[in-house]
Write an enzyme that holds these catalytic residues in place. Sequence first.
Site, PDB file in Angstrom:
ATOM      1  N   ALA A  50       0.815  -1.220   0.000  1.00 57.29           N
ATOM      2  CA  ALA A  50       0.000   0.000   0.000  1.00 57.29           C
ATOM      3  C   ALA A  50       0.848   1.268   0.000  1.00 57.29           C
ATOM      4  CB  ALA A  50      -0.942  -0.011   1.202  1.00 57.29           C
ATOM      5  N   THR A  51       2.046   1.204   0.563  1.00 53.57           N
ATOM      6  CA  THR A  51       2.922   2.378   0.521  1.00 53.57           C
ATOM      7  C   THR A  51       3.203   2.766  -0.920  1.00 53.57           C
ATOM      8  OG1 THR A  51       3.934   1.791   2.628  1.00 53.57           O
ATOM      9  CG2 THR A  51       5.196   3.262   1.199  1.00 53.57           C
ATOM     10  N   ASN A  91      -5.743   3.174  10.461  1.00 53.89           N
ATOM     11  CA  ASN A  91      -4.950   2.056  10.973  1.00 53.89           C
ATOM     12  C   ASN A  91      -4.675   2.139  12.466  1.00 53.89           C
ATOM     13  OD1 ASN A  91      -3.462   4.247   9.556  1.00 53.89           O
ATOM     14  ND2 ASN A  91      -1.715   3.353  10.635  1.00 53.89           N
ATOM     15  N   GLN A 145      -6.884  -1.052   5.508  1.00 55.81           N
ATOM     16  CA  GLN A 145      -7.441  -1.665   6.716  1.00 55.81           C
ATOM     17  C   GLN A 145      -8.885  -2.108   6.513  1.00 55.81           C
ATOM     18  OE1 GLN A 145      -5.820  -2.391   9.499  1.00 55.81           O
ATOM     19  NE2 GLN A 145      -3.934  -1.238   9.229  1.00 55.81           N
ATOM     20  N   ALA A 159      -1.755  -6.962   0.752  1.00 53.95           N
ATOM     21  CA  ALA A 159      -2.067  -8.347   1.111  1.00 53.95           C
ATOM     22  C   ALA A 159      -1.838  -8.665   2.590  1.00 53.95           C
ATOM     23  CB  ALA A 159      -1.233  -9.303   0.252  1.00 53.95           C
ATOM     24  N   HIS A 160      -0.778  -8.094   3.177  1.00 58.68           N
ATOM     25  CA  HIS A 160      -0.411  -8.578   4.521  1.00 58.68           C
ATOM     26  C   HIS A 160      -1.333  -8.091   5.633  1.00 58.68           C
ATOM     27  CE1 HIS A 160       1.834  -5.140   6.520  1.00 58.68           C
ATOM     28  NE2 HIS A 160       1.820  -4.692   5.269  1.00 58.68           N
ATOM     29  N   THR A 194       9.723  -7.353 -12.754  1.00 62.12           N
ATOM     30  CA  THR A 194       9.227  -8.730 -12.763  1.00 62.12           C
ATOM     31  C   THR A 194       8.229  -8.933 -11.640  1.00 62.12           C
ATOM     32  OG1 THR A 194      11.335  -9.443 -13.662  1.00 62.12           O
ATOM     33  CG2 THR A 194       9.955 -11.147 -12.663  1.00 62.12           C
ATOM     34  N   CYS A 203       3.908   4.063  15.715  1.00 63.30           N
ATOM     35  CA  CYS A 203       3.847   4.184  14.265  1.00 63.30           C
ATOM     36  C   CYS A 203       5.087   4.827  13.654  1.00 63.30           C
ATOM     37  CB  CYS A 203       2.575   4.858  13.801  1.00 63.30           C
ATOM     38  SG  CYS A 203       1.564   3.698  12.850  1.00 63.30           S
TER      39      CYS A 203
END
Length: 389
Positions: free
Chosen positions: A73-74, A153, A181, A202-203, A242, A328
């Site tokens: 997301a960053t 978040n 989130q 994804a994480h 890639t 954070c």
Amino acid sequence: MAGPIYLDSHATTPVDPRALEAMLPYFSERFGNAASRNHRFGWEAAQAVERAREQCAHAIGATHTELVFTSGATESNNLALQGVARGCRERGRHIVTVETEHKSVLDTCRHLERDGCAVTCLPVRPDGLVDLDRLADAITDRTVLVSVMTANNEIGVLQPVREIGRLTRERGVFFHTDASQAVGKVPFDVDEIGVDLVSFTAHKLYGPKGVGALYVRRKSPGLDVEAITHGGGHERGLRPGTLNVPAIVGFGEAVAICREVQPAEAVRLAALRDRLLAGLRARVPSLHVNGSLDHRLPHNLNVSFPDIESESLGMALDDVAVSSGSACSTTRRAPSHVLMALGLDEELAMASIRFGLGRTTTEAEVDYAIEKVASVVKRLRELRAGLGL
Ligand SMILES: *Cc1c(COP(=O)(O)O)cnc(C)c1O
């Protein structure tokens, strides 16, 4: 309790075993480069990527042609903001965002300001929500983009994204939301919201780290995202390099699983979160909830304990993994910019704990956490009183 309890799901989540299973062949036997057009190795990889692209697009009500894979997301936030600022520079050079956004939005905006782009960073109300009238007032003829996150978040507050979608459409400006989130946790549909660009990763939804996506609406006239990295035509020329095929496959599986379990999980986690809050309120004399409870992710709780340094509290909670108010910014011990934006004084902002419940969280774990937090807060307060502070 065997081992530490994980209550930090806003930081990251474990990979779902089914997602991991799906990923494994793509490290070894199906290792092909998705850009190899001349043989089966490449075709297999490309096919897996396209299947995952459909799963990820489906999860947000989009079509597969509208999704670009990134490293997280960053990067998606960087690509959205910088890409629109450059690609749509003729339309205007002003961006509107909010003080409680993730640093990957705020720092990118600061970078764009140095590049000659004007940025308005709106304050929030004490409950963490953006004021829609102020947002409407901030949009000018020069505004090209409004960027407001779907779910915060730290405090889990859900912004009124549908209303913002309606407003931005009326005013003819593009709308980007960081939904890292929210996707997989609450219902999220790009058409219902009326959003042009969406970042997610994804994480945070039981997929692997290092992979994310940016949704770019196809049918948005004039929306032109310019690439910020260069080196090949991958991902519609927007994101060369890639592709991380195993991670992308895991992302697709993880998001598909979220879609299935989301409604029931939301109900289960909201009940556990309410149990956690009720238990803490009953056991800890003075406690302050940060952010709206009504407009909030079901699995988030953020509370401040007056007279406690959350840093010490986090440390003393050795077997309960939570995040403290200053976590954070990983280098400097500073109060959270989100809590400061709510109007908390620095001391209260430094006395906050974020609980992020997750798929593995049980009632017994919540009960243990309540007892542990209550006893540690009591001990730290006694210590402080004893020192005459
Ligand atoms: C975690 C998070 C990010 C960063 O995502 P990465 O994939 O770790 O780069 C951005 N925005 C929000 C709201 C997040 O929670």
